[in-house]
Design a protein around this motif. Structure first.
Motif, PDB file in Angstrom:
ATOM      1  N   GLU A  58       0.750  -1.091   0.055  1.00 19.57           N
ATOM      2  CA  GLU A  58       0.137  -0.247  -0.076  1.00 19.57           C
ATOM      3  C   GLU A  58       0.696   1.300  -0.030  1.00 19.57           C
ATOM      4  N   ILE A  59       2.117   1.196   0.002  1.00 12.45           N
ATOM      5  CA  ILE A  59       2.986   2.490   0.019  1.00 12.45           C
ATOM      6  C   ILE A  59       3.512   2.699  -1.073  1.00 12.45           C
ATOM      7  N   VAL A  60       3.625   3.615  -1.733  1.00 13.90           N
ATOM      8  CA  VAL A  60       4.327   4.214  -2.693  1.00 13.90           C
ATOM      9  C   VAL A  60       5.252   5.255  -2.884  1.00 13.90           C
ATOM     10  N   ILE A  61       6.554   5.292  -3.061  1.00 11.38           N
ATOM     11  CA  ILE A  61       7.359   6.249  -3.167  1.00 11.38           C
ATOM     12  C   ILE A  61       7.954   6.221  -4.437  1.00 11.38           C
ATOM     13  N   GLN A  62       8.085   7.631  -4.967  1.00 10.39           N
ATOM     14  CA  GLN A  62       8.213   7.925  -6.468  1.00 10.39           C
ATOM     15  C   GLN A  62       9.603   8.795  -6.474  1.00 10.39           C
ATOM     16  N   TRP A  63      10.552   8.739  -7.376  1.00 11.14           N
ATOM     17  CA  TRP A  63      11.571   9.574  -7.516  1.00 11.14           C
ATOM     18  C   TRP A  63      11.579  10.198  -9.020  1.00 11.14           C
ATOM     19  N   ASP A  64      11.098  11.541  -9.044  1.00 13.34           N
ATOM     20  CA  ASP A  64      10.660  12.184 -10.177  1.00 13.34           C
ATOM     21  C   ASP A  64       9.680  11.474 -11.249  1.00 13.34           C
ATOM     22  N   GLU A  65       8.699  11.196 -10.318  1.00 12.81           N
ATOM     23  CA  GLU A  65       7.498  10.390 -10.759  1.00 12.81           C
ATOM     24  C   GLU A  65       7.742   8.960 -11.334  1.00 12.81           C
ATOM     25  N   VAL A  66       8.800   8.428 -11.075  1.00 14.31           N
ATOM     26  CA  VAL A  66       9.325   7.091 -11.396  1.00 14.31           C
ATOM     27  C   VAL A  66       8.865   6.093 -10.076  1.00 14.31           C
ATOM     28  N   PRO A  67       8.359   4.879 -10.131  1.00  9.97           N
ATOM     29  CA  PRO A  67       8.110   4.333  -8.777  1.00  9.97           C
ATOM     30  C   PRO A  67       9.335   3.665  -8.440  1.00  9.97           C
ATOM     31  N   CYS A  68       9.517   3.561  -7.084  1.00  5.36           N
ATOM     32  CA  CYS A  68      10.518   2.951  -6.328  1.00  5.36           C
ATOM     33  C   CYS A  68      10.201   1.515  -5.898  1.00  5.36           C
ATOM     34  N   GLU A  69      11.150   0.630  -5.600  1.00  3.22           N
ATOM     35  CA  GLU A  69      10.903  -0.683  -5.141  1.00  3.22           C
ATOM     36  C   GLU A  69      11.031  -0.523  -3.690  1.00  3.22           C
ATOM     37  N   ILE A  70       9.874  -0.763  -3.080  1.00  3.06           N
ATOM     38  CA  ILE A  70       9.691  -1.069  -1.518  1.00  3.06           C
ATOM     39  C   ILE A  70      10.147  -2.348  -1.138  1.00  3.06           C
ATOM     40  N   LEU A  71      11.309  -2.158  -0.421  1.00  2.31           N
ATOM     41  CA  LEU A  71      11.901  -3.605  -0.118  1.00  2.31           C
ATOM     42  C   LEU A  71      11.367  -4.040   1.446  1.00  2.31           C
ATOM     43  N   GLU A  72      11.125  -3.085   2.198  1.00  2.00           N
ATOM     44  CA  GLU A  72      10.969  -3.452   3.739  1.00  2.00           C
ATOM     45  C   GLU A  72      10.116  -2.379   4.328  1.00  2.00           C
ATOM     46  N   ILE A  73       9.003  -2.674   5.134  1.00  3.21           N
ATOM     47  CA  ILE A  73       8.667  -1.728   6.125  1.00  3.21           C
ATOM     48  C   ILE A  73       8.507  -2.189   7.580  1.00  3.21           C
ATOM     49  N   GLU A  74       8.982  -1.194   8.209  1.00  2.63           N
ATOM     50  CA  GLU A  74       9.174  -1.548   9.740  1.00  2.63           C
ATOM     51  C   GLU A  74       8.478  -0.739  10.691  1.00  2.63           C
ATOM     52  N   PRO A 289      16.629  14.359  -7.024  1.00  5.78           N
ATOM     53  CA  PRO A 289      15.396  14.115  -7.508  1.00  5.78           C
ATOM     54  C   PRO A 289      14.303  14.501  -6.758  1.00  5.78           C
ATOM     55  N   ARG A 290      13.111  14.755  -7.202  1.00  7.59           N
ATOM     56  CA  ARG A 290      11.995  15.198  -6.477  1.00  7.59           C
ATOM     57  C   ARG A 290      11.262  13.853  -5.987  1.00  7.59           C
ATOM     58  N   VAL A 291      11.304  13.572  -4.727  1.00  9.66           N
ATOM     59  CA  VAL A 291      10.562  12.459  -4.035  1.00  9.66           C
ATOM     60  C   VAL A 291       8.981  12.777  -3.445  1.00  9.66           C
ATOM     61  N   GLN A 292       8.429  11.739  -3.853  1.00  8.24           N
ATOM     62  CA  GLN A 292       6.848  11.904  -3.420  1.00  8.24           C
ATOM     63  C   GLN A 292       6.702  10.601  -2.587  1.00  8.24           C
ATOM     64  N   ALA A 293       6.028  10.557  -1.690  1.00  9.84           N
ATOM     65  CA  ALA A 293       5.429   9.456  -0.924  1.00  9.84           C
ATOM     66  C   ALA A 293       3.906   9.538  -0.525  1.00  9.84           C
ATOM     67  N   GLY A 294       3.473   8.504  -0.715  1.00  9.54           N
ATOM     68  CA  GLY A 294       1.848   8.303  -0.679  1.00  9.54           C
ATOM     69  C   GLY A 294       1.506   6.948  -0.381  1.00  9.54           C
ATOM     70  N   THR A 295       0.073   6.561  -0.520  1.00  5.97           N
ATOM     71  CA  THR A 295      -0.346   5.351  -0.155  1.00  5.97           C
ATOM     72  C   THR A 295      -1.599   5.040  -1.359  1.00  5.97           C
ATOM     73  N   THR A 296      -1.599   3.638  -1.568  1.00  6.68           N
ATOM     74  CA  THR A 296      -2.700   3.370  -2.381  1.00  6.68           C
ATOM     75  C   THR A 296      -4.142   3.340  -1.607  1.00  6.68           C
ATOM     76  N   ARG A 297      -4.037   3.289  -0.513  1.00  9.47           N
ATOM     77  CA  ARG A 297      -5.228   3.190   0.466  1.00  9.47           C
ATOM     78  C   ARG A 297      -5.934   4.661   0.579  1.00  9.47           C
ATOM     79  N   THR A 298      -7.053   4.769   0.011  1.00  8.00           N
ATOM     80  CA  THR A 298      -7.843   5.865  -0.183  1.00  8.00           C
ATOM     81  C   THR A 298      -8.393   6.356   1.260  1.00  8.00           C
ATOM     82  N   GLY A 299      -8.401   7.621   1.359  1.00  8.11           N
ATOM     83  CA  GLY A 299      -8.912   8.422   2.579  1.00  8.11           C
ATOM     84  C   GLY A 299      -7.904   8.680   3.664  1.00  8.11           C
ATOM     85  N   LEU A 300      -6.693   8.386   3.191  1.00  8.99           N
ATOM     86  CA  LEU A 300      -5.411   8.621   4.417  1.00  8.99           C
ATOM     87  C   LEU A 300      -4.654   9.846   4.021  1.00  8.99           C
ATOM     88  N   VAL A 301      -4.141  10.519   5.226  1.00  9.47           N
ATOM     89  CA  VAL A 301      -3.103  11.520   4.987  1.00  9.47           C
ATOM     90  C   VAL A 301      -1.739  10.881   5.183  1.00  9.47           C
TER      91      VAL A 301
END
Length: 311
Positions: A58-74, A289-301
């Motif tokens: 559910e976690i999305v990170i982009q560098w210059d609008e290109v998706p990054c590979e999520i390896l682990e969340i702790e 790079p311009r880094v953006q972070a967000g989530t695919t789950r709707t309704g969250l900040v």
């Protein structure tokens, strides 16, 4: 998922984090690499309540609008930890009753599970009580704060605290530093741009936030005395996403310090439910790079930082 769909998920719920890897907002900037990177992320619902069940998918990170590979969340359960420095130098005598009362109200406003330490800065930084959640012991220590004369050591106190944070190799907390100060004489021994830059880097790298309440009258930050404390307090608030407040009358301590406590409590509620996200940037990432972070789950900040210090 397409880039356009990712962008729709990021708009409105994501924090665009234009950070420089291993740098700080005041730094000269360093080149970001395509090696594994870390981002701290917290998520809330529309009412501001922390969300505690996020998954890597559910976690999305982009560098210059290109998706990054999520390896682990702790998931992290790191509380805030507070260090209070009280100015008990010569000029503090008249304001001391209001400073003590403001700090009593400050302690009452903090969540009971936040550890607090109290130190004074007259002549030299000196701890009266180390970090504890025991409010009775903290109240006893606070009652022993009296004006002792000499010059304040505002900057030395900050520098030594940043040094202690930097020496803690595996911290399980996020630090808040509260400076309760007078715009009077300053007797710190450490000076110079290199020392200031070292202080800034250490505070930023350790996710510290600095709050300063500085009583400027009757000495006046427009004069020689108080200029350093005012400048450092202002710069540190901006650099650490903290707050600087110039106190015009000493009774203001009784209201501004509980306000600081309320903000620390807000951060405490959020940082305890952060995720440390390890990810791999695109192979052909740009140097800045311009880094953006967000989530695919709707309704969250989404709240994302590179050091865990949620604004």
């Amino acid at each position: 998922m397409s880039i356009s769909l990712l962008r729709r998920h990021l708009v409105g719920s994501a924090l665009a984090v234009g950070f420089v890897l291993c740098g700080a907002p005041w730094g000269t900037g360093q080149t970001a690499s395509a090696q594994e990177q870390t981002l701290f992320m917290a998520f809330t619902d529309v009412d501001g309540a922390p969300v505690r069940d996020m998954t890597a998918d559910e976690i999305v990170i982009q560098w210059d609008e290109v998706p990054c590979e999520i390896l682990e969340i702790e998931p992290l359960d790191w509380p805030m930890r507070v260090t209070v420095f009280v100015d008990n130098a010569t000029e503090s005598h008249a304001a001391m009753p209001d400073m003590r009362e403001g700090l009593r109200l400050f302690l009452n406003r903090l969540p009971p599970d936040i550890e607090v330490a109290i130190a004074t800065i007259g002549r030299r930084p000196q701890f009266l009580i180390q970090h504890t959640t025991d409010r009775a012991e903290l109240a006893d220590a606070l009652g022993g704060v009296i004006s002792e004369g000499g010059a304040a050591t505002f900057f030395d106190a900050l520098y030594e605290e940043a040094e202690r944070l930097d020496e803690d190799r595996e911290p399980q907390y996020l630090p808040a530093i509260v400076m309760v100060a007078i715009g009077g004489s300053e007797g710190s021994l450490r000076t110079g741009d290199e020392v200031i830059n070292t202080l800034m880097d250490r505070l930023y790298d350790n996710g510290a936030v600095v709050y300063t309440a500085l009583f400027s009258a009757p000495y006046g930050v427009g004069g020689v005395r108080g200029r350093g404390q005012s400048r450092w307090g202002t710069d540190l608030a901006a650099a650490t996403r903290g707050r600087y407040e110039e106190v015009v009358v000493p009774t203001r301590y009784r209201t501004i310090l509980p306000e600081f406590a309320a903000d620390i409590a807000r951060r405490h509620r959020l940082v305890r439910y952060q995720y440390r996200v390890t990810y791999r940037p695109p192979e052909d990432a740009s140097d800045q790079p311009r880094v953006q972070a967000g989530t695919t789950r709707t309704g969250l900040v989404t709240l994302a930082t590179d050091n865990g210090n949620i604004p």
